[in-house]
Each structure stands twice: as structure tokens, then as C-alpha cells.
Scaffold this motif. Structure first.
Motif, PDB file in Angstrom:
ATOM      1  N   GLU A  89      30.631  -2.092 -27.646  1.00  0.00           N
ATOM      2  CA  GLU A  89      29.866  -2.440 -26.589  1.00  0.00           C
ATOM      3  C   GLU A  89      30.424  -1.646 -25.224  1.00  0.00           C
ATOM      4  OE1 GLU A  89      29.602  -6.741 -25.999  1.00  0.00           O
ATOM      5  OE2 GLU A  89      28.218  -6.999 -27.767  1.00  0.00           O
ATOM      6  N   ILE A  90      29.301  -1.428 -24.249  1.00  0.00           N
ATOM      7  CA  ILE A  90      29.693  -0.789 -23.004  1.00  0.00           C
ATOM      8  C   ILE A  90      29.001  -1.310 -22.084  1.00  0.00           C
ATOM      9  CG2 ILE A  90      30.318   1.693 -24.147  1.00  0.00           C
ATOM     10  CD1 ILE A  90      27.921   2.566 -22.521  1.00  0.00           C
ATOM     11  N   SER A  91      29.633  -1.595 -21.002  1.00  0.00           N
ATOM     12  CA  SER A  91      28.725  -2.150 -19.972  1.00  0.00           C
ATOM     13  C   SER A  91      28.174  -1.278 -18.860  1.00  0.00           C
ATOM     14  CB  SER A  91      30.095  -2.737 -19.060  1.00  0.00           C
ATOM     15  OG  SER A  91      29.494  -3.240 -18.183  1.00  0.00           O
ATOM     16  N   ILE A  92      26.904  -1.686 -18.782  1.00  0.00           N
ATOM     17  CA  ILE A  92      26.105  -0.749 -18.011  1.00  0.00           C
ATOM     18  C   ILE A  92      26.214  -1.222 -16.439  1.00  0.00           C
ATOM     19  CG2 ILE A  92      23.386  -0.516 -17.133  1.00  0.00           C
ATOM     20  CD1 ILE A  92      22.819  -0.572 -20.128  1.00  0.00           C
ATOM     21  N   MET A  93      26.542  -2.610 -16.428  1.00  0.00           N
ATOM     22  CA  MET A  93      26.804  -3.177 -14.979  1.00  0.00           C
ATOM     23  C   MET A  93      27.997  -2.464 -14.645  1.00  0.00           C
ATOM     24  SD  MET A  93      23.872  -4.410 -15.032  1.00  0.00           S
ATOM     25  CE  MET A  93      24.025  -4.478 -13.232  1.00  0.00           C
ATOM     26  N   GLU A  94      29.040  -2.197 -15.416  1.00  0.00           N
ATOM     27  CA  GLU A  94      30.248  -1.331 -14.745  1.00  0.00           C
ATOM     28  C   GLU A  94      30.039  -0.025 -14.806  1.00  0.00           C
ATOM     29  OE1 GLU A  94      33.616  -3.418 -16.367  1.00  0.00           O
ATOM     30  OE2 GLU A  94      32.939  -5.255 -16.060  1.00  0.00           O
ATOM     31  N   MET A  95      28.936   0.300 -15.226  1.00  0.00           N
ATOM     32  CA  MET A  95      28.654   1.857 -15.029  1.00  0.00           C
ATOM     33  C   MET A  95      29.401   2.823 -16.037  1.00  0.00           C
ATOM     34  SD  MET A  95      26.359   2.380 -12.554  1.00  0.00           S
ATOM     35  CE  MET A  95      25.686   1.667 -11.258  1.00  0.00           C
ATOM     36  N   GLU A  96      29.705   2.051 -17.119  1.00  0.00           N
ATOM     37  CA  GLU A  96      30.751   2.725 -18.069  1.00  0.00           C
ATOM     38  C   GLU A  96      29.352   3.849 -18.865  1.00  0.00           C
ATOM     39  OE1 GLU A  96      33.730  -0.828 -19.673  1.00  0.00           O
ATOM     40  OE2 GLU A  96      31.944  -0.201 -21.031  1.00  0.00           O
ATOM     41  N   HIS A  97      28.387   3.729 -18.799  1.00  0.00           N
ATOM     42  CA  HIS A  97      27.165   4.773 -19.456  1.00  0.00           C
ATOM     43  C   HIS A  97      27.235   5.810 -18.611  1.00  0.00           C
ATOM     44  CE1 HIS A  97      25.022   2.747 -16.482  1.00  0.00           C
ATOM     45  NE2 HIS A  97      24.043   3.339 -16.785  1.00  0.00           N
ATOM     46  N   ARG A  98      27.699   5.888 -17.459  1.00  0.00           N
ATOM     47  CA  ARG A  98      27.752   7.132 -16.535  1.00  0.00           C
ATOM     48  C   ARG A  98      29.059   7.863 -16.761  1.00  0.00           C
ATOM     49  NH1 ARG A  98      23.229   5.265 -11.907  1.00  0.00           N
ATOM     50  NH2 ARG A  98      21.892   4.750 -13.439  1.00  0.00           N
ATOM     51  N   SER A  99      29.927   7.462 -17.377  1.00  0.00           N
ATOM     52  CA  SER A  99      31.133   8.213 -17.320  1.00  0.00           C
ATOM     53  C   SER A  99      30.795   9.441 -18.133  1.00  0.00           C
ATOM     54  CB  SER A  99      32.407   7.470 -18.244  1.00  0.00           C
ATOM     55  OG  SER A  99      31.955   7.496 -19.358  1.00  0.00           O
ATOM     56  N   THR A 100      31.815  10.585 -17.938  1.00  0.00           N
ATOM     57  CA  THR A 100      31.819  11.622 -18.336  1.00  0.00           C
ATOM     58  C   THR A 100      31.720  11.757 -20.051  1.00  0.00           C
ATOM     59  OG1 THR A 100      32.766  12.793 -16.524  1.00  0.00           O
ATOM     60  CG2 THR A 100      32.638  14.254 -18.205  1.00  0.00           C
ATOM     61  N   GLU A 101      32.679  10.827 -20.703  1.00  0.00           N
ATOM     62  CA  GLU A 101      32.964  10.775 -21.912  1.00  0.00           C
ATOM     63  C   GLU A 101      31.486  10.102 -22.583  1.00  0.00           C
ATOM     64  OE1 GLU A 101      34.985   9.343 -19.611  1.00  0.00           O
ATOM     65  OE2 GLU A 101      36.547  10.575 -19.761  1.00  0.00           O
ATOM     66  N   TYR A 102      30.922   9.311 -21.932  1.00  0.00           N
ATOM     67  CA  TYR A 102      29.816   8.614 -22.613  1.00  0.00           C
ATOM     68  C   TYR A 102      28.483   9.580 -22.466  1.00  0.00           C
ATOM     69  CZ  TYR A 102      26.058   5.535 -23.914  1.00  0.00           C
ATOM     70  OH  TYR A 102      25.070   5.078 -24.741  1.00  0.00           O
ATOM     71  N   ARG A 103      28.442  10.603 -21.303  1.00  0.00           N
ATOM     72  CA  ARG A 103      27.333  11.366 -21.328  1.00  0.00           C
ATOM     73  C   ARG A 103      27.527  12.422 -22.509  1.00  0.00           C
ATOM     74  NH1 ARG A 103      24.469  11.333 -16.319  1.00  0.00           N
ATOM     75  NH2 ARG A 103      25.374  10.080 -14.517  1.00  0.00           N
ATOM     76  N   ALA A 104      28.826  12.715 -22.739  1.00  0.00           N
ATOM     77  CA  ALA A 104      28.888  13.705 -23.713  1.00  0.00           C
ATOM     78  C   ALA A 104      27.990  13.222 -25.109  1.00  0.00           C
ATOM     79  CB  ALA A 104      30.324  13.848 -24.110  1.00  0.00           C
ATOM     80  N   LEU A 105      28.028  12.089 -25.348  1.00  0.00           N
ATOM     81  CA  LEU A 105      27.195  11.392 -26.498  1.00  0.00           C
ATOM     82  C   LEU A 105      25.731  11.190 -25.895  1.00  0.00           C
ATOM     83  CD1 LEU A 105      29.780   8.324 -27.262  1.00  0.00           C
ATOM     84  CD2 LEU A 105      29.675  10.755 -28.254  1.00  0.00           C
TER      85      LEU A 105
END
Ligand SMILES: N[C@@H](CCC(=O)N[C@@H](CS)C(=O)NCC(=O)O)C(=O)O
Length: 204
Positions: free
Chosen positions: A32-48
Motif C-alpha cells: 500500500e502506498i498513500s496517494i494523500m501523502e503523495m507517496e506516488h509522486r516520489s522518484t522511486e515510485y515514478r520509476a515503476l
């Protein structure tokens, strides 16, 4: 395989319900990643997920698949039973036809309304647009009426049997509650269909 999910987000939920209907929820590790905490906009997640969206499926060799329907197509190939996308060319076309209608004319329209009107979405949808919200609301509500008329004569959304199109609609209807609108309460046939789906063991 690892599936990135986000609590309450409807697109990854669609994939989870698809896997559940296959009886294969345990085939993936869910992170689980938190959209509300913007975890999906991290560089690591953008690599996926280059467009910074959830879900993404990461295969054991590192291959990444985004787009919830594409992930479902992959699972349909991997776990053919029960079939959820059609057996014959006609069934496949009918199921895809309705699934796309629901996604494009209902789900995305509702999401446009929600993203542009709900205060919780302000940081993600910046700037919000009252005009876009009103248009999304109008379109979603108009399509709910069409779905209600369709379901007056059909037990399932497409091809006379349970399919991904039922799953997409079920998840979308459940999500509509975030705007305090439940089309399944407003429309009789949609409501009866929703009740039948719930009996199949859907969560929610
Ligand atoms: N077409 C994509 C849409 C994915 C999508 O929009 N996911 C939402 C969550 S339900 C998201 O990641 N939103 C992040 C954002 O808006 O920044 C799919 O079907 O997977």
C-alpha cells in the motif's frame, strides 16, 4: 509479483476485486502506498509508474505493468479460470464494449466530478474547476440512467454472464459514495443488480 495499491482508490480496487473473483488474491504481494501523502509522486515510485498512478504490477523480473485493465488482462492470461473477459470472439467484444463504456462514460466522468469538487482532492487536482466538476457530474448521472435501463433487461452487464464489466461497475458504484451519491440507491434496476453482485461475495 507485487501489486501497488492505495487504500480507497478505485482503480487498484478494481484489480484486487478481479483477482478475488479469480480466487487468486494470494498470488500477489500487496504493497500500500498513500496517494494523500503523495507517496506516488516520489522518484522511486515514478520509476515503476511513469505517470505516477496506482495501481502498478511489478513482475518478479522487474517488468512493470500499469493501467488497471491491462493488469487484469495479464491476470486473465495467467489464471484463465474462471473466465472474466469472454470465451468467444463475440463475448470478448461485448464484455470489452461494456467495460470501456463504464470506464469512459461513467467511472472517468465521476472521477472528474470528484477530483474537481471534493476538497480532499485539491492538492492533487490543482486548480480544481467547478465547470469540469459540473460536466463530470452531469455525464456520470446521465450514464447511470442508461445503465439502469440496460440492467432492467439484463441480469449481468455484458454477454449474459458475470465478467470484468460487472466488476468495473461494482467498484465504480461503491466509490460514488465519496460524493454522497449512490446510483445503486437512486436507480431500481441498478440497485437490484448491485444487490446480486454483493451476494456473489464482493467486499463493500
Ligand atoms: N487509467 C489508469 C488510472 C489510474 C489512476 O488514475 N489511479 C488513481 C487512483 S484511483 C491515481 O493514481 N491517482 C493519483 C493522482 O491523481 O495523482 C488505470 O486504469 O490504472
Amino acid at each position: 509479483m507485487k501489486l501497488y495499491h492505495s487504500p480507497k482508490a478505485p482503480n487498484p480496487e478494481r484489480v484486487v476485486q478481479f483477482l478475488r473473483a479469480k480466487g487468486k488474491l494470494d498470488a500477489v504481494e500487496i504493497e500500500e502506498i498513500s496517494i494523500m501523502e503523495m507517496e506516488h509522486r516520489s522518484t522511486e515510485y515514478r520509476a515503476l509508474s511513469p505517470f505516477a498512478q496506482v495501481p502498478v504490477l511489478v513482475l518478479d523480473d522487474g517488468t512493470c505493468i500499469t493501467e488497471s485493465r491491462a493488469i487484469c488482462t495479464y491476470f486473465e492470461g495467467l489464471f484463465p479460470e474462471p473466465n472474466l473477459m469472454g470465451e468467444t470472439p463475440l463475448e470478448k467484444a461485448q464484455i470489452e464494449m461494456w467495460d470501456r463504456r463504464i470506464e469512459l462514460m461513467f467511472f472517468i466522468q465521476f472521477a472528474t466530478w470528484f477530483r474537481n469538487a471534493h476538497p480532499v482532492m485539491a492538492p492533487l487536482e490543482n486548480p480544481q474547476s467547478a465547470e469540469a466538476a459540473a460536466k463530470g457530474e452531469r455525464n456520470a448521472k446521465a450514464f447511470a440512467k442508461k445503465l439502469d435501463a440496460h440492467l432492467a433487461e439484463h441480469e449481468f452487464v455484458a454477454a449474459g454472464r458475470f465478467s470484468i464489466a460487472d466488476i468495473t461497475l461494482y467498484v465504480a458504484c461503491g466509490f460514488c459514495g465519496v460524493m454522497r451519491w449512490l446510483p445503486q440507491r437512486e436507480h431500481e434496476n441498478l440497485g437490484a443488480w448491485y444487490g446480486r453482485m454483493k451476494e456473489r461475495g464482493f467486499a463493500g
